[in-house]
Design a protein around this motif. Structure first.
Motif, short mmCIF file in Angstrom:
data_model
loop_
_atom_site.label_atom_id
_atom_site.label_comp_id
_atom_site.label_asym_id
_atom_site.label_seq_id
_atom_site.Cartn_x
_atom_site.Cartn_y
_atom_site.Cartn_z
N MET A 38 0.85 -1.17 0.00
CA MET A 38 0.00 0.00 0.00
C MET A 38 0.89 1.24 0.00
SD MET A 38 -2.61 1.30 2.95
CE MET A 38 -1.44 2.10 4.00
N LYS A 39 0.60 2.15 -0.90
CA LYS A 39 1.33 3.41 -0.94
C LYS A 39 0.33 4.55 -0.83
CE LYS A 39 4.51 6.25 -3.40
NZ LYS A 39 5.52 6.42 -4.38
N LEU A 40 0.47 5.33 0.21
CA LEU A 40 -0.40 6.47 0.44
C LEU A 40 -0.06 7.56 -0.57
CD1 LEU A 40 -2.58 7.70 2.26
CD2 LEU A 40 -0.78 8.43 3.80
N ARG A 41 -1.07 8.05 -1.29
CA ARG A 41 -0.85 9.06 -2.31
C ARG A 41 -1.38 10.43 -1.91
NH1 ARG A 41 0.10 6.51 -7.33
NH2 ARG A 41 0.62 8.57 -8.07
N CYS A 42 -2.49 10.46 -1.15
CA CYS A 42 -3.09 11.75 -0.81
C CYS A 42 -3.99 11.59 0.41
CB CYS A 42 -3.90 12.27 -2.00
SG CYS A 42 -4.75 13.83 -1.70
N ILE A 43 -4.02 12.63 1.23
CA ILE A 43 -4.98 12.75 2.33
C ILE A 43 -5.75 14.03 2.10
CG2 ILE A 43 -5.26 13.15 4.81
CD1 ILE A 43 -2.76 11.44 5.26
N ALA A 44 -7.07 13.93 2.13
CA ALA A 44 -7.91 15.11 1.93
C ALA A 44 -8.95 15.20 3.04
CB ALA A 44 -8.61 15.03 0.57
N ILE A 45 -9.25 16.42 3.43
CA ILE A 45 -10.31 16.68 4.40
C ILE A 45 -11.27 17.68 3.76
CG2 ILE A 45 -10.90 17.56 6.69
CD1 ILE A 45 -8.09 16.76 7.60
N LEU A 46 -12.54 17.30 3.75
CA LEU A 46 -13.58 18.18 3.22
C LEU A 46 -14.49 18.57 4.38
CD1 LEU A 46 -14.60 15.99 0.15
CD2 LEU A 46 -12.94 17.83 0.19
N ASN A 47 -14.92 19.82 4.39
CA ASN A 47 -15.85 20.23 5.44
C ASN A 47 -17.25 19.74 5.11
OD1 ASN A 47 -16.88 22.06 3.57
ND2 ASN A 47 -15.99 23.85 4.54
N ARG A 48 -18.22 20.05 5.94
CA ARG A 48 -19.57 19.52 5.72
C ARG A 48 -20.24 20.08 4.47
NH1 ARG A 48 -22.47 21.97 10.95
NH2 ARG A 48 -20.48 21.41 11.76
N GLN A 49 -19.70 21.19 3.94
CA GLN A 49 -20.20 21.74 2.68
C GLN A 49 -19.43 21.18 1.48
OE1 GLN A 49 -19.34 23.97 5.26
NE2 GLN A 49 -21.44 24.17 5.98
N ASP A 50 -18.60 20.18 1.71
CA ASP A 50 -17.81 19.50 0.67
C ASP A 50 -16.74 20.38 0.05
OD1 ASP A 50 -19.41 17.26 1.09
OD2 ASP A 50 -20.88 17.95 -0.39
N ILE A 51 -16.26 21.34 0.81
CA ILE A 51 -15.17 22.20 0.36
C ILE A 51 -13.86 21.65 0.92
CG2 ILE A 51 -14.18 24.53 0.48
CD1 ILE A 51 -17.12 25.52 0.85
N PRO A 52 -12.87 21.42 0.07
CA PRO A 52 -11.59 20.91 0.59
C PRO A 52 -10.92 21.94 1.50
CG PRO A 52 -11.69 20.74 -1.81
CD PRO A 52 -12.86 21.54 -1.37
N VAL A 53 -10.71 21.55 2.76
CA VAL A 53 -10.06 22.45 3.71
C VAL A 53 -8.62 22.02 3.98
CG1 VAL A 53 -12.17 23.27 4.80
CG2 VAL A 53 -11.05 21.21 5.69
N TYR A 54 -8.28 20.80 3.54
CA TYR A 54 -6.90 20.33 3.68
C TYR A 54 -6.66 19.25 2.64
CZ TYR A 54 -2.56 18.75 5.83
OH TYR A 54 -1.24 18.43 6.06
N MET A 55 -5.56 19.36 1.93
CA MET A 55 -5.20 18.35 0.95
C MET A 55 -3.69 18.24 0.92
SD MET A 55 -6.65 17.63 -2.81
CE MET A 55 -8.25 17.48 -2.08
N ARG A 56 -3.20 17.02 1.07
CA ARG A 56 -1.76 16.79 1.09
C ARG A 56 -1.44 15.61 0.19
NH1 ARG A 56 2.42 17.51 4.98
NH2 ARG A 56 4.30 16.86 3.89
N SER A 57 -0.60 15.85 -0.79
CA SER A 57 -0.18 14.82 -1.74
C SER A 57 1.16 14.26 -1.32
CB SER A 57 -0.09 15.42 -3.14
OG SER A 57 0.52 14.52 -4.02
N PHE A 58 1.35 12.97 -1.54
CA PHE A 58 2.61 12.31 -1.23
C PHE A 58 3.26 11.74 -2.49
CE2 PHE A 58 -0.03 12.08 2.57
CZ PHE A 58 0.79 12.74 3.46
N ASP A 59 2.95 12.33 -3.63
CA ASP A 59 3.57 11.90 -4.88
C ASP A 59 5.06 12.21 -4.85
OD1 ASP A 59 1.24 10.94 -5.93
OD2 ASP A 59 0.86 12.67 -7.20
N ASP A 60 5.82 11.40 -5.57
CA ASP A 60 7.27 11.60 -5.63
C ASP A 60 7.62 12.93 -6.28
OD1 ASP A 60 7.65 9.14 -4.41
OD2 ASP A 60 7.67 8.09 -6.34
N SER A 61 6.89 13.30 -7.32
CA SER A 61 7.12 14.59 -7.98
C SER A 61 5.78 15.31 -8.11
CB SER A 61 7.77 14.39 -9.34
OG SER A 61 6.98 13.52 -10.13
#
Length: 140
Positions: free
Chosen positions: A1-24
């Protein structure tokens, strides 16, 4: 398993946090992960409408190409999403749940901070450190 991204959306479905773990990381990958997050919202809402379970973990939401998206809903209505590379072996849901619980604990600490205004993007060096550690641990 390779983690690629963690995202948090608020209750209105707006991304409030997004972190990518891509190599480039690139702008294209950021757009791709935002797209995956928004397409997962429909699946989350469908699952929540069809189940009366109090379990926060929603499991596998969808697979798109080589990526699998897992979901977790908080009591506040915020949604946590994990994007991982589909492995050749089975991913145990206990591992995914543990990652979500660590993100959830960090999120609670951030939201309960009296200096956090709770509006807009989530900005915290401590929360970033928690997410970075998860990315380092699970992106190998």
């Amino acid at each position: 398993m390779k983690l690629r991204c963690i995202a948090i959306l608020n209750r209105q479905d707006i991304p409030v946090y997004m972190r990518s773990f891509d190599d480039s990381p690139s702008e294209d990958s950021a757009v791709k992960y935002q797209y995956l997050a928004h397409t997962s919202v429909d699946v989350i809402e469908e699952r929540m409408a069809n189940t009366k379970s109090s379990d926060l973990y929603l499991g596998l939401l969808q697979t798109v190409g080589e990526l699998a998206i897992y979901g977790y809903v908080l009591n506040t209505g915020a949604r946590l999403l994990l994007v991982i590379t589909v492995p050749e072996s089975v991913v145990r849901s206990a591992v995914i749940k543990e990652i979500f619980q660590q993100i959830h604990a960090g999120y609670i600490a951030l939201i309960c901070n009296p200096f956090n205004d709770g509006q807009g993007k989530l900005v915290s060096s401590k929360f970033d450190l928690i997410i970075s550690e998860l990315g380092r641990t699970h992106s190998a």
